[in-house]
Scaffold this motif. Structure first.
Motif, PDB file in Angstrom:
ATOM      1  N   ALA A  36       0.925  -1.113  -0.012  1.00  0.00           N
ATOM      2  CA  ALA A  36      -0.069   0.083  -0.083  1.00  0.00           C
ATOM      3  C   ALA A  36       0.943   1.380   0.086  1.00  0.00           C
ATOM      4  O   ALA A  36       0.366   2.193  -0.730  1.00  0.00           O
ATOM      5  N   ALA A  37       1.907   1.210   0.907  1.00  0.00           N
ATOM      6  CA  ALA A  37       2.836   2.439   0.770  1.00  0.00           C
ATOM      7  C   ALA A  37       3.697   2.610  -0.469  1.00  0.00           C
ATOM      8  O   ALA A  37       3.581   3.657  -0.968  1.00  0.00           O
ATOM      9  N   PHE A  38       3.938   1.509  -1.321  1.00  0.00           N
ATOM     10  CA  PHE A  38       4.581   1.517  -2.203  1.00  0.00           C
ATOM     11  C   PHE A  38       3.562   2.237  -3.555  1.00  0.00           C
ATOM     12  O   PHE A  38       4.026   2.890  -4.491  1.00  0.00           O
ATOM     13  N   HIS A  39       2.339   1.848  -3.499  1.00  0.00           N
ATOM     14  CA  HIS A  39       1.129   2.391  -4.317  1.00  0.00           C
ATOM     15  C   HIS A  39       1.225   3.957  -4.047  1.00  0.00           C
ATOM     16  O   HIS A  39       1.166   4.495  -5.057  1.00  0.00           O
ATOM     17  N   ALA A 226       4.228   7.282   3.960  1.00  0.00           N
ATOM     18  CA  ALA A 226       4.375   5.936   3.152  1.00  0.00           C
ATOM     19  C   ALA A 226       6.128   5.938   2.682  1.00  0.00           C
ATOM     20  O   ALA A 226       6.779   4.638   2.482  1.00  0.00           O
ATOM     21  N   VAL A 227       6.625   7.098   2.442  1.00  0.00           N
ATOM     22  CA  VAL A 227       8.209   7.147   2.207  1.00  0.00           C
ATOM     23  C   VAL A 227       8.923   6.250   3.505  1.00  0.00           C
ATOM     24  O   VAL A 227       9.728   5.659   3.045  1.00  0.00           O
ATOM     25  N   ALA A 228       8.598   6.895   4.652  1.00  0.00           N
ATOM     26  CA  ALA A 228       9.206   6.218   5.711  1.00  0.00           C
ATOM     27  C   ALA A 228       8.855   4.780   5.771  1.00  0.00           C
ATOM     28  O   ALA A 228       9.949   4.099   6.057  1.00  0.00           O
ATOM     29  N   LYS A 229       7.839   4.248   5.518  1.00  0.00           N
ATOM     30  CA  LYS A 229       7.462   2.641   5.624  1.00  0.00           C
ATOM     31  C   LYS A 229       8.473   2.054   4.629  1.00  0.00           C
ATOM     32  O   LYS A 229       9.133   0.859   4.808  1.00  0.00           O
ATOM     33  N   LEU A 230       8.604   2.504   3.591  1.00  0.00           N
ATOM     34  CA  LEU A 230       9.552   1.844   2.237  1.00  0.00           C
ATOM     35  C   LEU A 230      10.858   2.085   2.758  1.00  0.00           C
ATOM     36  O   LEU A 230      11.786   1.251   2.554  1.00  0.00           O
TER      37      LEU A 230
END
Length: 255
Positions: A36-39, A226-230
């Motif tokens: 989801a973060a990548f999307h 999302a950036v932090a998750k990836l």
């Protein structure tokens, strides 16, 4: 459009690969959150790509007006049919002011382009933006691997953001890393500052022609999350050889 204004991804369809170790026995929820973060990141990258394509179109149009002129002054002849409702003298003076602020041989936009030029230039954006970036393969055997395809500015925007994510931990400021800041607003401000700092370096290198603050301002709190998750699993990024060379990564296209 002149090659000068195009990214190294125009023409053919390219594939890039992101790999990340999500840990042993990662739960389905963990994998789902990562995807989801990548999307979200791809969506942001495409939005960046639109802005980059718009700027490239304006620059290309400025160069065209300069070439069309006689005696080194710009000519509005190439766009007269597109601007019958505008004050030609006012636009001409604005173009001249922009030309005076150019750097080197190219009309660098150190000041805001007249609205009419952006409107005319925007007509070419769909042709240079490229297709939407799409996932062509997702494999999870830990590490997870995501392969996406695309080209032109749509993919270029995504590549810029994925490079930020790949180098995230090595670029973090040691004194006020977002991970050490308790306040959510402060973490967001720190993360945004890191992104803008990276983009500023890209501008200095000549690979980016959009104000860093403009792209940074487009990032919402959820985008930064999302950036932090990836970035957490310290991913590796594999780029096509010509793209790696463009970024000066000939010796280490995959990190």
């Amino acid at each position: 459009m002149p090659e000068t204004y195009m990214p190294p991804l125009h023409g053919d369809n390219y594939q890039i690969s992101l790999r990340a170790d999500l840990g042993r026995a990662a739960s389905v929820d963990r994998v789902s959150e990562y995807l989801a973060a990548f999307h979200t990141v791809l969506d942001v990258g495409e939005r960046w790509g639109v802005v980059m394509a718009e700027e490239a179109s304006v620059r290309s149009l400025m160069a065209e007006l300069l070439i069309a002129g006689d005696g080194g002054e710009p000519s509005l002849h190439p766009i007269l049919k597109e601007m019958p409702w505008y004050d030609e003298k006012r636009i001409y003076l604005a173009v001249n002011r922009m030309i005076e602020h150019r750097v080197g041989e190219h009309p660098e936009l150190q000041m805001e382009a007249p609205r009419v030029l952006r409107e005319v230039a925007s007509l070419s954006v769909p042709q240079i933006l490229g297709p939407s970036v799409s996932a062509t393969e997702v494999t999870y055997r830990n590490p997870i691997e995501i392969i996406v395809g695309g080209s032109a500015f749509a993919l270029y925007g995504a590549v810029q953001l994925l490079r930020i994510i790949r180098d995230w931990k090595s670029r973090r400021r040691q004194t006020d890393s977002a991970a050490r800041i308790a306040d959510a607003a402060a973490r967001e401000a720190s993360a945004r500052a890191d992104v803008i700092e990276y983009l500023g370096n890209e501008i200095t290198s000549g690979r980016l022609h959009v104000p860093a603050s403009q792209l940074g301002a487009m990032l919402t709190q959820s985008d930064l999350s999302a950036v932090a998750k990836l970035a957490g699993p310290e991913p590796t990024l594999e780029l096509p050889s010509n793209v790696s060379s463009f970024f000066g990564e000939e010796t280490s296209p995959t990190r």
